[in-house]
Design an enzyme around this catalytic site. Sequence first.
Site: not given
Ligand code: NAD
Ligand code: DAU
Length: 369
Positions: A165, A60, A264, A169, A35-36, A140-142
């Site tokens: 969030y 979307d 962290n 999920k 969906a960008l 996700t592990d969350e």
């Molecule tokens: P991100 O936020 O970087 O990317 C999400 C993408 O989804 C974006 O390109 C956005 O445009 C697209 N999107 C959002 N809403 C949409 C919709 N309604 N229709 C189509 N596209 C849509 O996220 P990420 O960090 O790349 O995470 C990707 C997936 O992996 C997520 O499902 C997240 O829950 C999961 N995940 C992330 C992490 C992490 O550490 N980042 C860890 C475990 C699982």
């Molecule tokens: O565990 C997997 C998840 O990891 C994914 O499902 C989520 O999409 C991804 O965003 C991530 O979630 P977290 O909440 O763990 O990631 P975030 O980078 O937001 O934060 C990592 C840790 O750092 C968390 O304990 C909060 C802390 N934090 C984060 C930010 C942005 C800070 O202390 N300062 C900050 O400014």
Amino acid sequence: MKTVLVTGGAGFIGSNFVKYMLEKHPDYLIVNLDALTYAGNLENLTDIEDNPNYVFVKGDISDSDFVNQLFKDYTFDFVVNFAAESHVDRSIENPQIFVKTNIMGTQVLLAAAKNAWQTGKDDEGYPTYKENVKYLQVSTDEVYGALGKTGMFTETTPIQPNSPYSASKASADLLVRAYGNTFKFPMNITRCSNNYGPYQFPEKLIPLMISNVIDLRELPIYGDGMQVRDWLHVKDHCSGIDTVLHKGRLREVYNIGGNNEKANIHIVDLILKFVKEKLEKDNYDGIATDTSKISDALKIHVEDRLGHDRRYAIDNTKITTELGWSPSYTFEKGIEETIEWYLKNQKWVAQVESGGYQEYYEKMYSKKK
Ligand code: NAD
Ligand code: DAU
């Protein structure tokens, strides 16, 4: 040739996955539906946008008419659902969109895939499906909630999400599970720990801290900074998903993680050290930071995240022993490469930080001090 629908392929992990798949399976057609939103960025994909085996479609996942039409336009063998609202802090500010995208969107994809893949019914009334098709939900592990000082998440750990969030999920994850049980739908669920690597939007801890050090901005550490995350390089997450897609037993859940627990505050210290060292040693286009000002003084402890999960840790025994997957990056190598990537890709950072991001940063962090 197989045709793979990748949703959210313009985001951080999705764009890395699209590239991983085009390289690993050069005979596959990859259709990227995104969906960008603010997190989706076609700049992440410029190096492969002309690949004849790659198609981008803007749309979307929660729009069922649109998604159903896409399943008529293409014959998909695999669906890998990355599309999501992914930032915990945003879900605390505005949970509604997380319900729409993460839960409703997953339901729309499940219904469309079931409809496209169903061939009939068996003697007991369960749907039957085309051979060798699969839906993979990137969870996700969350969803497991938080750990105390000891223990690890296994695939049978109870689902106890703590943030809007992770609740969204978990709901999506459970819908996929229910499709597996009720409709014998061919699916897998993967639950991965925190990812890091190139193309991560700078609202997340690692790229945010790298950008702030370069700009000599304060480094906002939530609470005492002793929260623990289990870090995995994004390319290892991609290889884990690819492994489950091709080898995972149907209707199984697989944890993906690399045994890399870090507090962290430790991550912030590493970033401070590496960025300073690299900027002192080399010149990087567009960076003119006064490195004498890079010091611990940039670190500030700010108000903690509401409901902040204290610790995550993934037990990866199932995927490593059953499917033979293992991560290829050590954290030390991965974080150094990632910092180097951000230093060399300041244009990308500036581009994704333009628009709404500055406003978001002011709104989120001005009230935390
Ligand atoms: P991100 O936020 O970087 O990317 C999400 C993408 O989804 C974006 O390109 C956005 O445009 C697209 N999107 C959002 N809403 C949409 C919709 N309604 N229709 C189509 N596209 C849509 O996220 P990420 O960090 O790349 O995470 C990707 C997936 O992996 C997520 O499902 C997240 O829950 C999961 N995940 C992330 C992490 C992490 O550490 N980042 C860890 C475990 C699982
Ligand atoms: O565990 C997997 C998840 O990891 C994914 O499902 C989520 O999409 C991804 O965003 C991530 O979630 P977290 O909440 O763990 O990631 P975030 O980078 O937001 O934060 C990592 C840790 O750092 C968390 O304990 C909060 C802390 N934090 C984060 C930010 C942005 C800070 O202390 N300062 C900050 O400014």
